[in-house]
Design a protein around this motif. Structure first.
Motif, PDB file in Angstrom:
ATOM      1  N   LEU A  88       0.688  -1.330  -0.005  1.00 22.73           N
ATOM      2  CA  LEU A  88      -0.089   0.395  -0.365  1.00 22.73           C
ATOM      3  C   LEU A  88       0.839   1.070   0.141  1.00 22.73           C
ATOM      4  CD1 LEU A  88      -2.524  -1.556   2.890  1.00 22.73           C
ATOM      5  CD2 LEU A  88      -2.971  -0.411   0.049  1.00 22.73           C
ATOM      6  N   LEU A  89       2.167   0.809   0.408  1.00 22.46           N
ATOM      7  CA  LEU A  89       2.447   2.859   0.965  1.00 22.46           C
ATOM      8  C   LEU A  89       3.096   2.353  -0.109  1.00 22.46           C
ATOM      9  CD1 LEU A  89       4.425   4.498   2.688  1.00 22.46           C
ATOM     10  CD2 LEU A  89       5.942   2.758   3.121  1.00 22.46           C
ATOM     11  N   LEU A  90       3.948   1.538  -1.249  1.00 19.61           N
ATOM     12  CA  LEU A  90       4.330   1.871  -3.021  1.00 19.61           C
ATOM     13  C   LEU A  90       3.347   2.405  -3.726  1.00 19.61           C
ATOM     14  CD1 LEU A  90       6.196  -1.510  -3.277  1.00 19.61           C
ATOM     15  CD2 LEU A  90       7.593   0.487  -2.855  1.00 19.61           C
ATOM     16  N   LYS A  91       2.328   1.910  -3.716  1.00 19.70           N
ATOM     17  CA  LYS A  91       1.062   2.529  -4.210  1.00 19.70           C
ATOM     18  C   LYS A  91       1.005   3.919  -4.190  1.00 19.70           C
ATOM     19  CE  LYS A  91      -1.608  -1.612  -5.855  1.00 19.70           C
ATOM     20  NZ  LYS A  91       0.006  -2.207  -5.873  1.00 19.70           N
ATOM     21  N   LYS A  92       0.885   4.321  -2.850  1.00 23.50           N
ATOM     22  CA  LYS A  92       0.839   5.131  -2.130  1.00 23.50           C
ATOM     23  C   LYS A  92       1.652   6.131  -2.644  1.00 23.50           C
ATOM     24  CE  LYS A  92      -2.419   6.057   1.572  1.00 23.50           C
ATOM     25  NZ  LYS A  92      -3.007   6.825   0.849  1.00 23.50           N
ATOM     26  N   LEU A  93       3.146   6.315  -2.735  1.00 20.01           N
ATOM     27  CA  LEU A  93       4.174   6.839  -3.563  1.00 20.01           C
ATOM     28  C   LEU A  93       4.095   6.908  -4.975  1.00 20.01           C
ATOM     29  CD1 LEU A  93       6.642   8.184  -2.304  1.00 20.01           C
ATOM     30  CD2 LEU A  93       7.998   5.789  -1.943  1.00 20.01           C
ATOM     31  N   GLU A  94       3.649   5.801  -5.209  1.00 16.48           N
ATOM     32  CA  GLU A  94       3.384   5.894  -6.719  1.00 16.48           C
ATOM     33  C   GLU A  94       3.433   6.949  -7.829  1.00 16.48           C
ATOM     34  OE1 GLU A  94       1.149   3.039  -9.128  1.00 16.48           O
ATOM     35  OE2 GLU A  94       3.010   2.212 -10.679  1.00 16.48           O
ATOM     36  N   SER A  95       1.537   6.939  -6.549  1.00 13.66           N
ATOM     37  CA  SER A  95       0.881   8.394  -6.862  1.00 13.66           C
ATOM     38  C   SER A  95       1.369  10.194  -6.744  1.00 13.66           C
ATOM     39  CB  SER A  95      -0.560   8.084  -6.790  1.00 13.66           C
ATOM     40  OG  SER A  95      -0.896   7.990  -5.466  1.00 13.66           O
ATOM     41  N   ALA A  96       2.632   9.665  -5.422  1.00 13.28           N
ATOM     42  CA  ALA A  96       2.424  11.293  -5.344  1.00 13.28           C
ATOM     43  C   ALA A  96       3.150  11.827  -5.959  1.00 13.28           C
ATOM     44  CB  ALA A  96       3.213  10.521  -3.820  1.00 13.28           C
ATOM     45  N   ASP A  97       3.105  13.372  -5.511  1.00 16.68           N
ATOM     46  CA  ASP A  97       4.463  13.867  -6.830  1.00 16.68           C
ATOM     47  C   ASP A  97       5.414  13.694  -6.523  1.00 16.68           C
ATOM     48  OD1 ASP A  97       1.561  16.610  -6.299  1.00 16.68           O
ATOM     49  OD2 ASP A  97       1.690  14.523  -7.673  1.00 16.68           O
ATOM     50  N   SER A  98       5.830  14.074  -5.138  1.00 18.06           N
ATOM     51  CA  SER A  98       7.502  13.474  -4.367  1.00 18.06           C
ATOM     52  C   SER A  98       7.356  13.154  -3.876  1.00 18.06           C
ATOM     53  CB  SER A  98       7.745  15.263  -4.041  1.00 18.06           C
ATOM     54  OG  SER A  98       6.802  15.408  -2.633  1.00 18.06           O
ATOM     55  N   GLY A  99       7.343  13.012  -2.674  1.00 18.65           N
ATOM     56  CA  GLY A  99       7.401  12.157  -1.385  1.00 18.65           C
ATOM     57  C   GLY A  99       5.797  11.849  -0.570  1.00 18.65           C
ATOM     58  N   VAL A 100       6.052  10.527   0.816  1.00 17.82           N
ATOM     59  CA  VAL A 100       5.040  10.729   0.961  1.00 17.82           C
ATOM     60  C   VAL A 100       5.662  11.062   2.479  1.00 17.82           C
ATOM     61  CG1 VAL A 100       3.172   9.769  -0.082  1.00 17.82           C
ATOM     62  CG2 VAL A 100       4.893   8.269   1.140  1.00 17.82           C
ATOM     63  N   ARG A 103      -2.166   7.606   9.317  1.00 18.49           N
ATOM     64  CA  ARG A 103      -2.974   7.915   9.588  1.00 18.49           C
ATOM     65  C   ARG A 103      -4.207   8.113   7.760  1.00 18.49           C
ATOM     66  NH1 ARG A 103      -1.421  12.408  11.633  1.00 18.49           N
ATOM     67  NH2 ARG A 103      -0.732  13.519   9.024  1.00 18.49           N
ATOM     68  N   ASP A 104      -3.684   8.200   6.946  1.00 12.76           N
ATOM     69  CA  ASP A 104      -4.446   7.487   5.736  1.00 12.76           C
ATOM     70  C   ASP A 104      -4.536   5.802   5.582  1.00 12.76           C
ATOM     71  OD1 ASP A 104      -4.024  10.153   5.165  1.00 12.76           O
ATOM     72  OD2 ASP A 104      -2.878   9.159   3.067  1.00 12.76           O
ATOM     73  N   LEU A 105      -4.019   5.194   6.425  1.00 16.73           N
ATOM     74  CA  LEU A 105      -4.278   3.954   6.890  1.00 16.73           C
ATOM     75  C   LEU A 105      -4.730   3.459   7.840  1.00 16.73           C
ATOM     76  CD1 LEU A 105      -0.934   2.213   4.534  1.00 16.73           C
ATOM     77  CD2 LEU A 105      -2.988   2.824   4.056  1.00 16.73           C
ATOM     78  N   SER A 106      -5.021   4.652   9.105  1.00 15.75           N
ATOM     79  CA  SER A 106      -5.863   4.314   9.953  1.00 15.75           C
ATOM     80  C   SER A 106      -4.848   2.851  10.499  1.00 15.75           C
ATOM     81  CB  SER A 106      -7.111   4.236   9.949  1.00 15.75           C
ATOM     82  OG  SER A 106      -7.901   4.909   9.684  1.00 15.75           O
ATOM     83  N   VAL A 107      -3.628   2.959  10.422  1.00 18.69           N
ATOM     84  CA  VAL A 107      -2.201   2.393  11.031  1.00 18.69           C
ATOM     85  C   VAL A 107      -1.633   3.142  12.314  1.00 18.69           C
ATOM     86  CG1 VAL A 107      -2.263   0.375   9.349  1.00 18.69           C
ATOM     87  CG2 VAL A 107      -1.018   2.009   9.572  1.00 18.69           C
ATOM     88  N   ASP A 108      -0.515   2.594  13.405  1.00 19.13           N
ATOM     89  CA  ASP A 108      -0.298   2.705  14.092  1.00 19.13           C
ATOM     90  C   ASP A 108       0.922   3.202  13.630  1.00 19.13           C
ATOM     91  OD1 ASP A 108       0.857   3.336  17.071  1.00 19.13           O
ATOM     92  OD2 ASP A 108       2.520   2.713  15.719  1.00 19.13           O
ATOM     93  N   HIS A 109       1.967   4.902  13.343  1.00 16.01           N
ATOM     94  CA  HIS A 109       2.783   4.515  13.127  1.00 16.01           C
ATOM     95  C   HIS A 109       3.898   3.650  12.801  1.00 16.01           C
ATOM     96  CE1 HIS A 109       6.581   7.249  12.430  1.00 16.01           C
ATOM     97  NE2 HIS A 109       6.215   7.751  11.151  1.00 16.01           N
ATOM     98  N   GLN A 110       4.151   2.882  13.720  1.00 18.10           N
ATOM     99  CA  GLN A 110       5.543   2.241  14.026  1.00 18.10           C
ATOM    100  C   GLN A 110       5.066   1.301  13.460  1.00 18.10           C
ATOM    101  OE1 GLN A 110       8.138   2.434  15.176  1.00 18.10           O
ATOM    102  NE2 GLN A 110       7.622   4.206  16.054  1.00 18.10           N
ATOM    103  N   VAL A 111       3.771   0.916  12.522  1.00 20.40           N
ATOM    104  CA  VAL A 111       3.425   0.139  11.518  1.00 20.40           C
ATOM    105  C   VAL A 111       4.417   0.219  10.261  1.00 20.40           C
ATOM    106  CG1 VAL A 111       1.788  -1.455   9.757  1.00 20.40           C
ATOM    107  CG2 VAL A 111       1.657  -1.457  12.006  1.00 20.40           C
ATOM    108  N   ILE A 112       4.073   1.219  10.065  1.00 17.78           N
ATOM    109  CA  ILE A 112       4.224   1.957   9.023  1.00 17.78           C
ATOM    110  C   ILE A 112       6.133   2.206   8.491  1.00 17.78           C
ATOM    111  CG2 ILE A 112       4.858   3.547   7.523  1.00 17.78           C
ATOM    112  CD1 ILE A 112       2.056   2.452   7.573  1.00 17.78           C
ATOM    113  N   VAL A 113       6.568   2.440   9.970  1.00 15.84           N
ATOM    114  CA  VAL A 113       8.128   2.619   9.991  1.00 15.84           C
ATOM    115  C   VAL A 113       8.771   1.039   9.615  1.00 15.84           C
ATOM    116  CG1 VAL A 113      10.369   2.911  11.606  1.00 15.84           C
ATOM    117  CG2 VAL A 113       8.457   4.011  11.778  1.00 15.84           C
ATOM    118  N   GLY A 114       7.960   0.371  10.409  1.00 18.39           N
ATOM    119  CA  GLY A 114       8.429  -1.998   9.713  1.00 18.39           C
ATOM    120  C   GLY A 114       8.396  -1.627   8.630  1.00 18.39           C
TER     121      GLY A 114
END
Ligand code: FB9
Length: 529
Positions: free
Chosen positions: A9-21, A28-39
């Motif tokens: 999902l992170l890669l998909k968001k990155l693909e559609s982002a102008d520069s970065g995310v 917040r968008d995925l309603s998960v804890d920030h540490q999950v994204i860090v992992g």
């Protein structure tokens, strides 16, 4: 949500982002804890250059619990104002309110209320104005709505002082596409199997890079105490120098072997209860080599072997007393006595053999000169490392027991020079090359030397041991042949261990207060570095 799913999902968001995310926004968008994204970021980074991630930290203002309560119920001062009826309120009643203490002083400083101290029935609080403007609540509402910029820094810090607002630092990653960006995650192989090689399928596979930084798996196993690690290192040094370990498995020793056999007089201060632990049961030892004991008694009381002795009435009762050995030199004494007796017995056997056999004549030549039946002494090198006990004053570096390390070399014609030489060799293996020797006194060695080493860290000479040449009054009654001399030295195991492991108080190293984690975490010991 599985990390692999989050990573995709992170890669998909990155693909559609102008520069970065930003990782916080994605959480917040995925309603998960920030540490999950860090992992997910870490796992994508381990796959190669799919993404780039730069650590960021940002600060923002957040209401505290009390700040949230203020938004809902007004500030403490506003709540106090609203609680005062038109005919006023006794001050004692007002102070009982939940917001009483904090609200009263703020409402007074805002000139919203006044105190009539002369009022009958005691001090009474009255309103001074019809209406108020609760600016504290208004500012917090603005901040909560995200328009914090309309509240100036000074006001924010005031609210922070009142613990209504907190400045929060948020760490996040700004994620951008890497050189090998892709929205699909190729499973990376972690093993190159024989099947892959045989079929050639490895050519189409992607392999996870080898992580040379990875730590080994922590083994759930036993751990050696630092003292035992250092003892092993010292044992290794002695063994590679050709020394043989002495049997030291007797903490209890008779005063005879611990003191008398070493020519230490019975009135020596080290032999009293202030310095030595005496046993009450069994209080006395009963078995001694009687002929040897008589020679020891004689050399103490009358002298002999060129010595005048101590000229006192030597008592067997004193020699029989059992103690906790005060040094492993008691073991050295036993070993040297046994060695002497073995040589004497061999010499006797040799003579008996000769007497029982026809004498062989050399053809034509003269008979060989009869060899003396002087026992033939074989040189030895002994060492010991074990516990000894002294009734000492306890302090940060001394307990009533320690491990003594002792080296002993016996051979014909050994001198102080040989002792200095073997000490240089021994201490060099500890990484100590600058040695100095200072004349000293021991009851059982003459001459004796204290050993000093220059400590580069402390910039001073420190004592690292003691040494000497065993006295003839000790060796000759044992039966050690004339001409054989014995050099020896000693040091403690605790001192080098404390230095090597950076321990200042001996109670952190031994005893019931030892932190076992120190034992688990203690690194291996390398004495030479
Ligand atoms: O160990 C001592 N100091 C030491 C040793 C090694 C070391 O290594 C550094 C990391 C590189 C650092 C320090 N000492 C002997 C000197 C002092 O610590 C001293 O204050 C304490 N001594 C003990 C006895 O105290 C009651 C250490 C212990 C000691 C002293 C003498 C002997 C043995 C142990 C001996 C002997 C001897 C002499 C002649 C013949 C046979 C044995």
């Amino acid at each position: 949500m599985a990390d692999a799913g989050v990573a995709e999902l992170l890669l998909k968001k990155l693909e559609s982002a102008d520069s970065g995310v930003d990782s916080q926004d994605v959480a917040r968008d995925l309603s998960v804890d920030h540490q999950v994204i860090v992992g997910a970021v870490k796992s994508l980074q381990s796959l190669g250059d799919l993404i780039s991630a730069e650590q960021r930290s940002s600060k923002h203002w957040e209401l505290t619990g009390e700040g949230q309560e203020t938004v809902e119920q007004g500030s403490h001062e506003a709540r106090v104002f609203k609680a005062i009826p038109d005919d006023g309120l006794p001050q004692s009643e007002l102070m009982k309110l939940p917001s009483g203490k904090v609200g009263f002083s703020k409402a007074m400083s805002n000139k919203w209320i006044r105190v009539d101290k002369a009022h009958e029935g005691g001090p009474r609080i009255f309103r001074m104005v019809e209406t108020i403007e609760d600016s504290v609540q208004e500012k917090l509402v603005q901040i909560q709505k995200g328009i914090a910029d309309e509240v100036d820094e000074k006001e924010k810090n005031e609210l922070k002082k009142r613990k209504l607002l907190a400045e929060v630092t948020v760490k996040s990653y700004f994620i951008t596409k890497g050189p090998s960006f892709s929205t699909t995650i190729t499973k990376q192989e972690t093993d190159l199997t024989p099947e892959m090689i045989a079929s050639g399928s490895w050519k189409e596979k992607s392999f996870k890079p080898y992580n040379f930084e990875a730590l080994g798996v922590t083994l759930d196993c036993g751990h050696l105490h630092p003292l035992m690690k250092v003892r092993t290192q010292f044992r290794q040094i002695f063994l590679e120098m050709g020394f043989t370990e002495m049997p030291t498995n007797n903490y209890i020793e008779s005063s005879f072997w611990n003191f008398d056999s070493l020519f230490q007089p019975q009135q020596h201060p080290a032999r009293d209860q202030h310095d030595t632990f005496f046993l009450s049961d069994p209080a006395v030892a009963t078995e001694f080599p009687q002929d040897y004991l008589e020679r020891v008694k004689k050399v103490h009381s009358e002298g002999g072997y060129g010595s005048q002795g101590y000229k006192y009435d030597w008592k067997i009762e004193e020699a029989k007393k059992n103690i906790l050995r005060t040094h492993t030199t008691a073991v050295s004494a036993r070993m040297l006595y046994n060695l002497a007796q073995k040589c004497i017995q061999e010499a006797k056997n040799k003579v008996e053999t000769k007497e029982g056999q026809p004498k062989k004549q050399k053809r034509g030549g003269k008979r060989r000169k009869k060899r003396s039946n002087e026992p033939k002494f074989t040189p030895v090198k002994y060492f010991s490392i074990d516990r000894v006990f002294r009734n000492e004053t306890l302090d940060a570096t001394h307990l009533a027991e320690f491990h003594q390390i002792e080296g002993v070399v016996a051979d014909y014609g050994l001198t102080l020079g040989d002792l200095m030489g073997v000490l240089h060799q021994f201490f060099t293996k500890l990484g100590i090359t600058k040695l100095r020797f200072k004349p000293a006194y021991n009851p059982y060695t003459e001459p004796s030397m204290e050993i000093f080493s220059y400590h580069e860290g402390l910039k001073k000479w420190v004592e690292v041991g003691n040494s000497g040449v065993f006295r003839p009054e000790m060796l000759l009654p044992m039966g050690i042949p004339e001409g054989v001399s014995v050099i020896a030295w000693g040091l403690s195991l605790e001192r080098p261990t404390m230095i090597k492991y950076g321990i200042n108080n001996i109670r952190e190293l031994v005893g019931h207060k030892v932190n076992l984690q120190m034992v688990y975490d203690g690194p291996i010991c390398r004495l030479d570095s």
